[in-house]
Motif scaffolding. Structure first.
Motif, PDB file in Angstrom:
ATOM      1  N   THR A  70       6.703  50.657  27.600  1.00 40.10           N
ATOM      2  CA  THR A  70       6.537  51.554  26.851  1.00 40.10           C
ATOM      3  C   THR A  70       5.661  52.114  26.819  1.00 40.10           C
ATOM      4  O   THR A  70       4.990  53.956  26.822  1.00 40.10           O
ATOM      5  CB  THR A  70       7.740  51.610  25.996  1.00 40.10           C
ATOM      6  OG1 THR A  70       9.017  51.445  25.814  1.00 40.10           O
ATOM      7  CG2 THR A  70       7.734  52.964  24.935  1.00 40.10           C
ATOM      8  N   SER A  71       4.262  51.283  25.820  1.00 40.90           N
ATOM      9  CA  SER A  71       3.461  51.855  25.542  1.00 40.90           C
ATOM     10  C   SER A  71       2.415  51.631  26.888  1.00 40.90           C
ATOM     11  O   SER A  71       1.915  53.036  26.635  1.00 40.90           O
ATOM     12  CB  SER A  71       2.426  50.150  25.317  1.00 40.90           C
ATOM     13  OG  SER A  71       2.998  50.511  23.511  1.00 40.90           O
ATOM     14  N   LEU A  72       2.419  50.842  28.155  1.00 41.27           N
ATOM     15  CA  LEU A  72       1.910  51.539  29.475  1.00 41.27           C
ATOM     16  C   LEU A  72       2.174  52.940  29.675  1.00 41.27           C
ATOM     17  O   LEU A  72       1.159  53.357  30.615  1.00 41.27           O
ATOM     18  CB  LEU A  72       1.841  49.652  29.828  1.00 41.27           C
ATOM     19  CG  LEU A  72       1.410  48.587  29.915  1.00 41.27           C
ATOM     20  CD1 LEU A  72       1.523  47.728  30.198  1.00 41.27           C
ATOM     21  CD2 LEU A  72      -0.553  48.985  29.720  1.00 41.27           C
ATOM     22  N   ARG A  73       3.194  53.063  29.696  1.00 36.86           N
ATOM     23  CA  ARG A  73       3.251  53.706  30.420  1.00 36.86           C
ATOM     24  C   ARG A  73       2.743  55.241  29.620  1.00 36.86           C
ATOM     25  O   ARG A  73       2.389  56.236  30.098  1.00 36.86           O
ATOM     26  CB  ARG A  73       5.177  54.171  30.628  1.00 36.86           C
ATOM     27  CG  ARG A  73       6.205  53.300  31.932  1.00 36.86           C
ATOM     28  CD  ARG A  73       7.432  54.023  31.719  1.00 36.86           C
ATOM     29  NE  ARG A  73       7.994  52.511  31.785  1.00 36.86           N
ATOM     30  CZ  ARG A  73       9.041  52.103  30.590  1.00 36.86           C
ATOM     31  NH1 ARG A  73       9.312  53.542  30.213  1.00 36.86           N
ATOM     32  NH2 ARG A  73       9.433  51.148  30.468  1.00 36.86           N
ATOM     33  N   LYS A  74       2.583  55.033  28.867  1.00 38.60           N
ATOM     34  CA  LYS A  74       1.986  56.476  27.609  1.00 38.60           C
ATOM     35  C   LYS A  74       0.612  56.300  28.384  1.00 38.60           C
ATOM     36  O   LYS A  74       0.307  57.419  28.331  1.00 38.60           O
ATOM     37  CB  LYS A  74       2.567  56.096  26.040  1.00 38.60           C
ATOM     38  CG  LYS A  74       3.784  56.568  25.754  1.00 38.60           C
ATOM     39  CD  LYS A  74       4.846  56.197  24.730  1.00 38.60           C
ATOM     40  CE  LYS A  74       5.724  56.375  24.295  1.00 38.60           C
ATOM     41  NZ  LYS A  74       5.746  56.248  22.434  1.00 38.60           N
ATOM     42  N   ILE A  75       0.322  55.492  28.290  1.00 37.12           N
ATOM     43  CA  ILE A  75      -1.365  54.790  28.102  1.00 37.12           C
ATOM     44  C   ILE A  75      -1.696  55.820  29.466  1.00 37.12           C
ATOM     45  O   ILE A  75      -2.281  56.360  30.237  1.00 37.12           O
ATOM     46  CB  ILE A  75      -1.631  53.614  28.664  1.00 37.12           C
ATOM     47  CG1 ILE A  75      -1.837  53.448  27.021  1.00 37.12           C
ATOM     48  CG2 ILE A  75      -2.914  53.377  28.729  1.00 37.12           C
ATOM     49  CD1 ILE A  75      -1.853  51.613  26.854  1.00 37.12           C
ATOM     50  N   ASP A  76      -0.617  55.179  30.761  1.00 35.80           N
ATOM     51  CA  ASP A  76      -0.585  55.720  32.191  1.00 35.80           C
ATOM     52  C   ASP A  76      -0.882  57.653  32.432  1.00 35.80           C
ATOM     53  O   ASP A  76      -1.823  58.042  32.680  1.00 35.80           O
ATOM     54  CB  ASP A  76       0.150  54.871  32.677  1.00 35.80           C
ATOM     55  CG  ASP A  76       0.357  53.866  33.515  1.00 35.80           C
ATOM     56  OD1 ASP A  76       0.830  52.876  33.643  1.00 35.80           O
ATOM     57  OD2 ASP A  76      -1.804  53.512  33.554  1.00 35.80           O
ATOM     58  N   GLU A  77       0.769  57.602  31.923  1.00 36.47           N
ATOM     59  CA  GLU A  77       0.390  59.196  31.508  1.00 36.47           C
ATOM     60  C   GLU A  77      -0.575  60.062  30.732  1.00 36.47           C
ATOM     61  O   GLU A  77      -0.848  60.979  31.443  1.00 36.47           O
ATOM     62  CB  GLU A  77       1.812  59.999  30.237  1.00 36.47           C
ATOM     63  CG  GLU A  77       2.928  59.115  31.290  1.00 36.47           C
ATOM     64  CD  GLU A  77       4.449  59.260  30.143  1.00 36.47           C
ATOM     65  OE1 GLU A  77       4.850  59.152  30.807  1.00 36.47           O
ATOM     66  OE2 GLU A  77       4.706  60.452  29.130  1.00 36.47           O
ATOM     67  N   VAL A  78      -1.466  59.617  29.434  1.00 33.13           N
ATOM     68  CA  VAL A  78      -2.213  59.868  29.056  1.00 33.13           C
ATOM     69  C   VAL A  78      -4.107  59.843  30.366  1.00 33.13           C
ATOM     70  O   VAL A  78      -4.264  61.236  30.786  1.00 33.13           O
ATOM     71  CB  VAL A  78      -2.767  58.854  28.185  1.00 33.13           C
ATOM     72  CG1 VAL A  78      -4.365  59.812  26.990  1.00 33.13           C
ATOM     73  CG2 VAL A  78      -1.468  59.710  27.075  1.00 33.13           C
ATOM     74  N   VAL A  79      -3.739  58.756  31.044  1.00 36.03           N
ATOM     75  CA  VAL A  79      -5.120  59.027  32.347  1.00 36.03           C
ATOM     76  C   VAL A  79      -5.206  59.983  32.697  1.00 36.03           C
ATOM     77  O   VAL A  79      -5.752  60.176  33.514  1.00 36.03           O
ATOM     78  CB  VAL A  79      -4.920  57.774  32.170  1.00 36.03           C
ATOM     79  CG1 VAL A  79      -5.673  57.557  33.367  1.00 36.03           C
ATOM     80  CG2 VAL A  79      -5.948  56.537  31.397  1.00 36.03           C
TER      81      VAL A  79
END
Length: 91
Positions: A70-79
């Motif tokens: 979940t954290s990685l998905r959110k980081i990817d979305e922000v990037v």
């Protein structure tokens, strides 16, 4: 008159027995309250230990697999959002 005296004596004996039962019940309840207080104290200590452990894990960055995903998905979305904003600024 004798019947009245016997009635009073009988009622008095019943009151004494009832009082004794209530005193015994009161003692049992006091013990139970003490046990519950002790249990509450132990539970509070355990909760505090678990909260401290959770804080340490969060600080150390230890996450479960689902939390990591979940954290990685959110980081990817922000990037991706930042990349889009940069692309818009460059045009």
């Amino acid at each position: 008159m004798e019947q009245l005296v016997n009635s009073i004596i009988t009622k008095s004996k019943k009151l004494v027995k009832d009082r004794q039962k209530l005193l015994e019940e009161n003692e049992q309840l006091k013990v139970q309250i003490q046990d519950l207080k002790q249990s509450k104290s132990l539970n509070k200590i355990r909760i505090d230990e678990l909260l401290e452990k959770q804080k340490i894990q969060q600080i150390a960055g230890v996450f479960g697999k689902e939390e990591k995903k979940t954290s990685l998905r959110k980081i990817d979305e922000v990037v991706r959002e930042v990349d889009r904003c940069i692309a818009l600024l460059n045009t």
